[in-house]
Design an enzyme around this catalytic site. Structure first.
Site, PDB file in Angstrom:
ATOM      1  CE  LYS A  84      -1.670   3.006   2.175  1.00  0.00           C
ATOM      2  NZ  LYS A  84      -1.606   4.514   1.955  1.00  0.00           N
ATOM      3  N   GLY A 108      -4.766   3.883  -2.030  1.00  0.00           N
ATOM      4  CA  GLY A 108      -5.725   4.599  -1.203  1.00  0.00           C
ATOM      5  C   GLY A 108      -5.032   5.258  -0.028  1.00  0.00           C
ATOM      6  N   GLY A 109      -5.819   5.711   0.909  1.00  0.00           N
ATOM      7  CA  GLY A 109      -5.295   6.427   2.059  1.00  0.00           C
ATOM      8  C   GLY A 109      -5.306   5.600   3.329  1.00  0.00           C
ATOM      9  CB  VAL A 128      -6.323   1.402   1.691  1.00  0.00           C
ATOM     10  CG1 VAL A 128      -5.731   0.177   1.011  1.00  0.00           C
ATOM     11  CG2 VAL A 128      -7.490   1.948   0.872  1.00  0.00           C
ATOM     12  N   GLY A 129      -4.797   1.402   4.455  1.00  0.00           N
ATOM     13  CA  GLY A 129      -3.712   0.960   5.323  1.00  0.00           C
ATOM     14  C   GLY A 129      -4.231   0.266   6.567  1.00  0.00           C
ATOM     15  CD  GLU A 164      12.674   5.239   8.179  1.00  0.00           C
ATOM     16  OE1 GLU A 164      12.729   6.218   8.976  1.00  0.00           O
ATOM     17  OE2 GLU A 164      12.496   5.344   6.964  1.00  0.00           O
ATOM     18  CB  CYS A 213      12.901  10.291   8.008  1.00  0.00           C
ATOM     19  SG  CYS A 213      13.667   8.868   7.206  1.00  0.00           S
ATOM     20  CD  GLU A 266      10.430  13.897  10.599  1.00  0.00           C
ATOM     21  OE1 GLU A 266      11.338  13.310  10.003  1.00  0.00           O
ATOM     22  OE2 GLU A 266       9.348  13.357  10.901  1.00  0.00           O
TER      23      GLU A 266
END
Length: 476
Positions: free
Chosen positions: A170, A201-202, A205-206, A244, A278, A378
């Site tokens: 995904k 998808g967003g 979906v995850g 991560e 990152c 961050e």
């Protein structure tokens, strides 16, 4: 070439059954650029089922067969390098040369390195009369980000294949085209149907993928907040999760270093990829007695950097990914000013002459203390915080005073001294004197930067579990 907005399930391109679409904008203009299909729960389940069917056979594939598939994947990836670079450049707002030479090339290198690591790794061991086997975990759910999209896809798909797993991928909804191109490449490489599946998808979906009880392991790269949510959701089915996440990495410049070069290199690295990496060195720690000099160098370097639409000509910095990220960066820049940091370069608003798109002025703050938001959060944009240190011990203390633990940087004219400082940084990866890229070294962090490792043999290990067969070697 597949039509847009399709899913790749069971070795076939599938028309999504739902009508929901996510609109994404061109980051350089802010205008609508594409839509992304949102897979339904049923389509996620179909992808998991296809992966389970493929895994039942692929789990028994020999090491050489798995490595040969990765070799074919590398060759097919090379054939489509220009297509991949075009997709990444357009979706993220990068210059095509950077997209090709860094984004695409890094992905290719990681496929090759995974094949090497696979061929070198032992999966069978003997402990007395016991046989110990390192076995694939099963179906891997892979959720990848938009900032280094191909690198992160490869760093999950390649080691999962190396371990003998099947996968459901995904990708970020902000990088759909390059993910679909990658699925085409998998198909062209002759992967067994269902070994690699793609659903788009967003967050919904995850979540469906993480929660599915047919998924045996999750590997996620993204924000810390989402990583926490993924961990909580995965806990219901007790599946292992590799994360991560974010970072707030410190670059320590010691008093014997070439200050001008170290500061300029840190600015360049912090602002590379439009400030959206990152592990970028976003906190620069310089000797207190030379802080003014360091700030002058940083400001001069910012003045040399061209900001603009990479599609219109060569630039050093393009836009950040979307309006939400632009607003976040602007908020943190204003907080830095409100908290009393000195604005050395840049500041709020867009650069002169850029009225649209998500462009950020390359920004440097001086007189930063480690309790300020710009030193702790961050930012994920071209913003550098410069802090003063009072020697090795103090620099190490400040660097380690962070909620994150992803990367660190040390610069010194004395290699032994740099190594000594590097040993004391509580992070997953330390860069000593801006070294060359080492693709087989493990990458990952701890604390709010997550856990687990990617790249090389460590990446493969995330998709394995160990079984001991007692008495296997007993005679009679």
């Amino acid at each position: 070439m597949r039509p847009p907005n399709q899913l790749y399930i069971g070795g076939r391109w599938v028309e999504p059954s739902g009508t929901e679409r996510i609109a994404i904008a061109d980051p350089a203009t802010g205008t609508p650029a594409a839509t992304v299909a949102v897979a339904t729960d049923a389509e996620v389940a179909a992808a998991v089922m296809a992966a389970r069917a493929a895994f039942s056979d692929f789990r028994s594939a020999s090491v050489e067969d798995r490595a040969a598939l990765l070799d074919r994947l590398t060759a097919a990836y090379d054939e489509r390098a220009d297509d991949l670079a075009g997709a990444v450049a357009a979706e993220i707002g990068l210059g095509r040369p950077f997209a090709l030479d860094y984004q695409v090339e890094t992905g290719r290198i990681h496929i090759e390195e995974t094949a090497k690591a696979l061929r070198a790794r032992r999966f069978d061991h003997r402990v007395g009369q016991a046989a110990v086997r390192d076995r694939p975990l099963g179906v891997a759910g892979l959720i990848t980000p938009w900032n280094w999209p191909l690198t992160q896809i490869v760093l999950k798909v390649a080691p999962a294949i190396a371990a003998g797993c099947a996968v459901v991928l995904k990708p970020s909804e902000f990088g759909p085209d390059q993910a679909q191109l990658f699925a085409e490449i998998v198909h062209e490489a002759g992967a067994p149907p269902g070994l690699v599946n793609l659903v788009t998808g967003g967050a919904t979906v995850g979540s469906a993928l993480v929660a599915h009880d047919g998924v045996d392991v999750i590997s996620f790269t993204g924000s810390t907040a989402t990583g926490i949510a993924v961990s909580k959701l995965a806990a219901d089915t007790l599946k292992p999760v590799a994360l991560e996440l974010g970072g707030k990495s410190a670059a320590i410049v010691l008093d014997d270093a070439d200050l001008g070069r170290a500061v300029a290199d840190t600015v360049d690295l912090c602002f590379s990829n439009n400030g959206q990496s990152c592990d970028a060195p976003t906190r620069l720690l310089v000797p207190a007695e030379r802080e003014a000099e360091a700030l002058a160098v940083a400001a001069a370097r910012c003045a040399e950097l061209a900001v603009g639409d990479p599609a219109q000509g060569p630039v050093d910095i393009g836009p950040v990914i979307n309006e939400r990220q632009f607003d976040r960066v602007q908020r943190l820049i204003r907080e830095g000013i409100d908290e009393g940091a000195t604005l050395v370069a840049g500041g709020p608003g867009r650069p002169d002459g850029l009225d649209g798109g998500y462009f950020v002025r390359p920004t440097v703050f001086g007189d930063v203390t480690n309790d300020m938001a710009i030193a702790r959060e961050e930012v994920f944009g071209p913003v550098l915080a410069v802090l003063a240190h009072h020697g090795e011990g103090h620099a190490i203390e400040v660097a380690n005073d962070s909620d994150y633990g992803l990367a660190g940087y040390v610069v010194s004219a004395d290699a032994d001294r740099a190594r000594r400082v590097a040993e004391r940084l509580d992070v997953g990866q330390v860069h000593i004197n801006f070294p060359d890229f080492e693709p087989s070294a493990p990458f990952g962090g701890h604390r709010r930067s997550g856990h687990g490792r990617e790249a090389g043999v460590w990446g493969i290990d995330e998709f394995l579990h160990t079984t001991a067969l007692l008495g296997y070697h007993k005679k009679g």
